[in-house]
Enzyme design. Structure first.
Site, PDB file in Angstrom:
ATOM      1  N   LYS A  67       3.193 -11.736  -4.252  1.00  0.00           N
ATOM      2  CA  LYS A  67       2.774 -11.826  -2.848  1.00  0.00           C
ATOM      3  C   LYS A  67       1.715 -12.911  -2.662  1.00  0.00           C
ATOM      4  CE  LYS A  67       1.720  -7.423  -2.655  1.00  0.00           C
ATOM      5  NZ  LYS A  67       2.239  -6.980  -3.976  1.00  0.00           N
ATOM      6  N   ASP A 112      -5.283 -10.194   1.510  1.00  0.00           N
ATOM      7  CA  ASP A 112      -4.680  -9.293   0.537  1.00  0.00           C
ATOM      8  C   ASP A 112      -5.081  -7.847   0.865  1.00  0.00           C
ATOM      9  OD1 ASP A 112      -3.189  -8.549  -1.613  1.00  0.00           O
ATOM     10  OD2 ASP A 112      -4.653  -9.150  -3.136  1.00  0.00           O
ATOM     11  N   THR A 161       0.437  -3.395  -0.600  1.00  0.00           N
ATOM     12  CA  THR A 161       1.224  -2.581  -1.525  1.00  0.00           C
ATOM     13  C   THR A 161       1.639  -1.273  -0.872  1.00  0.00           C
ATOM     14  OG1 THR A 161      -0.850  -1.675  -2.416  1.00  0.00           O
ATOM     15  CG2 THR A 161       0.123  -3.548  -3.582  1.00  0.00           C
ATOM     16  N   ARG A 220       3.946 -10.558 -13.350  1.00  0.00           N
ATOM     17  CA  ARG A 220       2.559 -10.613 -13.810  1.00  0.00           C
ATOM     18  C   ARG A 220       2.428  -9.985 -15.192  1.00  0.00           C
ATOM     19  NH1 ARG A 220      -1.465  -7.754  -9.939  1.00  0.00           N
ATOM     20  NH2 ARG A 220      -1.050  -9.621  -8.685  1.00  0.00           N
TER      21      ARG A 220
END
Length: 361
Positions: A67, A112, A161, A220
């Site tokens: 993202k 974020d 999320t 990740r």
């Protein structure tokens, strides 16, 4: 307190710098997420053709899927500066007003964990996104005055999320919403090949497959495991990493073939050996493994539930049949999902498709 797991560990400054270097810089280099990538490319291309700033964009999905990287790519594709912030950092409307008032025309603002913003800031953001204007309140009580402040056109890129926690009015103001899915093993292999090239590592196809298979479908984590395998190979003098070397390195870091780490196995082992497979309450289970309740719930549980190893019931957590077999335990009768597994074993009594009758129900 047990030491943090490799797949969910916090990153040191050096690790963050390396990860930033591995981030793709444009949509062509971004691996996976084909549907989101295609739709986003169309949105950005249309904005460039019109000569206007791009619509506001919202990315949702589990951590580690890209993202933040996509937000950086939006700024790069629009040839615009990027401002980074987060929802938890904006606890007052004045914090948001200070950020918005300093934006330049066309700038991309990335927030974020946008669902964790304070409610007053959210309400200010509604007008800023729609009308490019905020009202600054000066004074208190009856003498308070709202001064309108015009903002230059900008693009807000939000990441979350937990999209369900976003208020409807905020969610509806985004012109494009992209939900990121977990990666397949072949897609993770492509991610690892690109990263290995940037790190100047020699890894064969079997080595890539071994690392990708233990990466929980998350780029990740795949890049993090690749760096740990690189360290192992450097210390042991291995020039080319194959499946055997990758397996030995990840086994040393306690990441097994299914991607479970020490914490994951500790949760399942405690659930099976100490509580007979459950059900057991979350707090009791957390105490049994020596972790905080939040750690077990947010770090271990999502992956275990997704892999069908752990179940969440109104009475508590239970170990599913695959968890018993994965840890090498015999499945006792009565374990949830055992009956369903037995239906597909050779010699099972599952009725054929044409054998249905009212009496069989």
């Amino acid at each position: 307190m047990a030491e943090p797991s490799l797949v969910a560990a916090g990153e040191e400054p050096e690790e963050r710098a390396i990860e930033a270097a591995l981030r793709p810089k444009n949509l062509d280099d971004f691996v996976g997420q084909h549907r989101v990538r295609k739709q986003l490319s169309l949105v950005l291309q249309a904005s460039r053709m019109r000569g206007r700033t791009a619509d506001h964009v919202l990315f949702s999905g589990p951590p580690g899927l890209g993202k933040t990287t996509l937000a950086m790519i939006v700024a790069a594709e629009m040839n615009a500066p990027l401002r980074l912030s987060s929802g938890p950092a904006i606890q007052h409307a004045g914090d948001l007003a200070a950020i918005l008032s300093s934006l330049s025309e066309g700038e991309v603002l990335f927030l974020d964990e946008i669902h964790r913003m304070s409610r007053p800031a959210e309400e200010m953001l509604y007008m800023a996104m729609e009308d490019f204007r905020v009202d600054i309140v000066v004074g208190k009580g009856a003498g308070a005055t709202a001064i309108p402040l015009e903002l230059p056109p900008f693009t807000l890129v939000g990441a979350t999320t937990r999209a369900g926690l976003l208020p409807g009015p905020l969610r509806d103001r985004f012109g494009f919403t992209g939900h990121l899915e977990f990666y397949s093993v072949p897609e993770l292999e492509l991610v690892l090949r690109r990263s290995a090239g940037l790190l100047d590592l020699k890894v064969n196809s079997a080595g890539f497959a071994e690392i990708a298979g233990r990466s929980r479908g998350t780029p990740r984590i795949a890049n993090r495991l690749l760096r740990r395998v690189r360290d192992w190979a450097l210390v042991h003098g291995v020039e080319q990493i194959d499946a055997r070397a990758a397996s030995a390195a990840l086994d040393m870091y306690e990441v097994d073939k299914k991607g479970l780490d020490r914490l994951d196995r500790a949760v399942l082992d405690a659930l099976i050996t100490k509580f007979g497979g459950g059900p057991v309450g979350l707090s009791t289970l957390a105490i049994a493994v020596g972790e905080e309740t939040e750690t077990v719930e947010t770090v271990a549980e999502p992956f275990l539930v997704r892999e069908g190893l752990l179940g969440r019931t109104p009475r508590g957590r239970i170990a599913m049949a695959p968890a018993w077999t994965h840890l090498g335990y015999a499945i006792p009768s009565g374990v949830f999902a055992q009956e369903q597994l037995d239906l597909f074993e050779p010699g099972g009594d599952a009725p054929a498709a044409g054998d249905w009758s009212p009496e069989s129900q």
